[in-house]
Design an enzyme around this catalytic site. Structure first.
Site, PDB file in Angstrom:
ATOM      1  N   HIS A 153      45.021  54.611  91.183  1.00 49.13           N
ATOM      2  CA  HIS A 153      44.690  52.926  91.373  1.00 49.13           C
ATOM      3  C   HIS A 153      45.937  52.104  92.920  1.00 49.13           C
ATOM      4  O   HIS A 153      46.609  51.695  93.072  1.00 49.13           O
ATOM      5  CB  HIS A 153      45.189  52.253  90.263  1.00 49.13           C
ATOM      6  CG  HIS A 153      44.380  52.717  89.076  1.00 49.13           C
ATOM      7  ND1 HIS A 153      42.823  51.890  88.666  1.00 49.13           N
ATOM      8  CD2 HIS A 153      44.802  53.179  88.499  1.00 49.13           C
ATOM      9  CE1 HIS A 153      42.295  52.051  87.649  1.00 49.13           C
ATOM     10  NE2 HIS A 153      43.810  52.798  87.198  1.00 49.13           N
ATOM     11  N   SER A 171      47.983  52.362 122.504  1.00 47.03           N
ATOM     12  CA  SER A 171      46.744  50.681 122.505  1.00 47.03           C
ATOM     13  C   SER A 171      47.117  50.482 124.153  1.00 47.03           C
ATOM     14  O   SER A 171      47.978  50.889 125.139  1.00 47.03           O
ATOM     15  CB  SER A 171      48.059  50.182 121.902  1.00 47.03           C
ATOM     16  OG  SER A 171      48.243  48.157 122.171  1.00 47.03           O
ATOM     17  N   LYS A 189      52.785  52.348 120.584  1.00 51.96           N
ATOM     18  CA  LYS A 189      51.309  52.495 119.596  1.00 51.96           C
ATOM     19  C   LYS A 189      51.017  54.015 119.668  1.00 51.96           C
ATOM     20  O   LYS A 189      50.681  54.526 120.696  1.00 51.96           O
ATOM     21  CB  LYS A 189      50.208  51.413 119.383  1.00 51.96           C
ATOM     22  CG  LYS A 189      50.435  49.979 119.365  1.00 51.96           C
ATOM     23  CD  LYS A 189      50.123  50.061 117.764  1.00 51.96           C
ATOM     24  CE  LYS A 189      49.300  50.066 117.543  1.00 51.96           C
ATOM     25  NZ  LYS A 189      49.147  49.426 116.255  1.00 51.96           N
ATOM     26  N   GLU A 205      40.716  57.539 110.880  1.00 53.03           N
ATOM     27  CA  GLU A 205      39.783  55.809 111.151  1.00 53.03           C
ATOM     28  C   GLU A 205      38.536  56.039 111.726  1.00 53.03           C
ATOM     29  O   GLU A 205      37.414  55.792 110.924  1.00 53.03           O
ATOM     30  CB  GLU A 205      40.152  54.608 112.293  1.00 53.03           C
ATOM     31  CG  GLU A 205      41.277  54.842 111.486  1.00 53.03           C
ATOM     32  CD  GLU A 205      42.462  54.193 112.886  1.00 53.03           C
ATOM     33  OE1 GLU A 205      41.479  52.054 112.679  1.00 53.03           O
ATOM     34  OE2 GLU A 205      43.040  54.200 113.608  1.00 53.03           O
TER      35      GLU A 205
END
Ligand code: ARG
Length: 460
Positions: free
Chosen positions: A157, A278, A284, A291
């Protein structure tokens, strides 16, 4: 008479937009090698059966090989008038070698031909993808060995659950990809029957030898029923299902990479070469590959659902609907192959930050279950042990301390059978080392798993 190879009974040409809508050459030219291999096997058999002469066979095979070379070098460029790869190759063969080329299509139909091409194509993709998956498994085994006894928090969980070894995590994913491998092998086994010579739907009156073409193309045997042969797309559906499940596995691990890589977790540092920056935020470094791997199953599931939907409710034998099978297969194969390869390389180049992971080990009472099991070994029924440890957790939370800090008095108050002594060794490494049940997380068990799976890999 219309100009197409099938134009005999037609008085009008197709409308231009119909031509475009009807054509599959835009995508199925990807299978030109398979189409030519199928044709060569077919004419070889026609020659052996005296359906065409040995000389005719020779001329046709030479013509086909020249066409193959010209497609490869870019000399032949297909267009919408070719309609599909089968007619694209056949019409060029006739242009090149003359009337003898018109014998190629004896005792076959595009209905079985497109099946031969696609089956050969899927079979080739399965073989390539199996190689990619085996490479990924070898990277996983390497990492599992390296981290067999390195301890990290195990989650359920997304909450701290029990301490586990990092090697154990790797081996969990090993099992998922192992199932992907065996699933593909099963699919390969089931699909490896040759539809060539089924013709339109009902076989032929010509004295063909379908066993021979099956053998020439490396299939186990010919398919059993001509009508089923031209209508079966199960092999593509199985391929797409296997792809979907495997992409799901990749996306699950990719998701773990994303959160392991957050500054809050900092369990891993993904190599720069697998991240992007970025355009506005100079600091970044985003885990874009992870992803994308998380997102790519979307299109592969789409491919599966597309073909399932195409097939649903179609009648037996051939229907033109089935021309819609190919792009789904191509897209899934391309996506799957690239995803496995990227993931394997990213994994190989990821640093696991044991220093950061170590800082998380004293959070979340990771050894609570081990203490309860310890009590159970001392004869306390597990349900009671569970409740005792639950109350110990509560006491720790109230006093803002760990299990080790509870005094004998506090423990006796929770249950009079419990003292500091009865707790035993509840250090995290001791807990992990003791989880030696078959398939458990102990380093010794992880090493057993690794040895077993190495043997399995060698047997492939
Ligand atoms: N281009 C078709 C396909 O890819 C060939 C099948 C045969 N077409 C036909 N009208 N019989 O499936």
């Amino acid at each position: 008479m219309a100009s197409s190879l099938w134009g005999g009974r037609f008085e009008k040409e197709m409308d231009d937009i119909v031509k475009k809508y009807n054509a599959s050459i835009g995508f199925d030219q990807r299978m030109y090698n398979e189409d030519i291999d199928g044709s060569i096997a077919h004419v070889t058999m026609l020659g052996e059966q005296d359906i065409i002469s040995e000389e005719e066979k020779k001329v046709i095979v030479e013509g086909l090989e020249e066409i193959r070379a010209d497609i490869k070098s870019g000399k032949i460029v297909f267009n919408v008038d070719d309609e599909d790869i089968h007619m694209g190759v056949e019409s060029r063969l006739i242009q090149r070698i003359g009337d003898v080329g018109k014998k190629l299509h004896t005792a076959r139909s595009r209905n079985d031909q497109c099946q031969v091409d696609t089956k050969l194509y899927v079979r080739k993709e399965i073989e390539e993808i199996l190689e990619c998956l085996c490479y990924l498994e070898s990277v996983i085994l390497e990492k599992a060995e390296q981290y067999a006894d390195k301890i990290i928090p195990g989650f359920t969980h997304l909450q701290h659950a029990q301490p586990i070894t990092l090697g154990f995590v790797f081996m969990a994913y090993f099992q998922m990809f192992k199932r992907d491998i065996t699933r593909l092998k099963d699919a390969h086994e089931r699909m490896n029957y040759c539809p060539l010579g089924s013709c339109a739907l009902a076989g032929t009156t010509l004295p063909t030898n379908r066993h021979r073409t099956a053998e020439l193309l490396g299939f186990k045997a010919p398919t059993e029923n001509a009508m089923d042969s031209v209508g079966d797309r199960d092999y593509s559906l199985e391929f797409l299902s296997a792809a979907s499940i495997s992409m799901m596995h990749l996306s699950r691990w990719a998701e773990e990479f994303v959160w392991w890589n957050t500054s809050e977790f900092s369990y891993i540092a993904i190599d720069d070469s697998f991240c992007t920056g970025s355009s506005i935020m100079p600091q970044k470094k985003n885990p874009d590959m992870a992803e994308l791997l998380r997102g790519k199953p979307g299109r592969v599931y789409g491919d599966l659902v597309q073909l399932l939907t195409v097939m649903k409710g179609t009648t037996s034998s051939f229907n033109k609907d089935y021309q819609e099978d190919k792009e789904a297969v191509y897209d899934a194969a391309d996506t799957w192959k690239a995803s496995i390869t990227i993931f394997a390389k990213m994994l190989k180049n990821t640093e696991f930050r044991m220093d950061q992971i170590g800082k998380q080990m004293d959070k979340g009472f990771l050894n609570a279950t081990d203490i309860a099991e310890h009590f159970a070994k001392q004869g306390i029924p597990f349900r009671e042990a569970h409740s005792i440890v639950g109350r110990m957790v509560k006491a720790c939370e109230n006093n803002n301390c760990d299990f080790e800090d509870l005094t004998d008095e506090q423990l006796r108050e929770i249950d009079n059978r419990v003292t500091k002594e009865t707790l035993g060794d509840i250090s995290i490494p001791a807990c992990v080392d003791a989880r030696v049940s078959y398939g458990g997380t102990a380093p010794s068990e992880v090493r057993r798993q690794i040895a077993k799976e190495k043997e399995w890999m060698d047997s492939l």
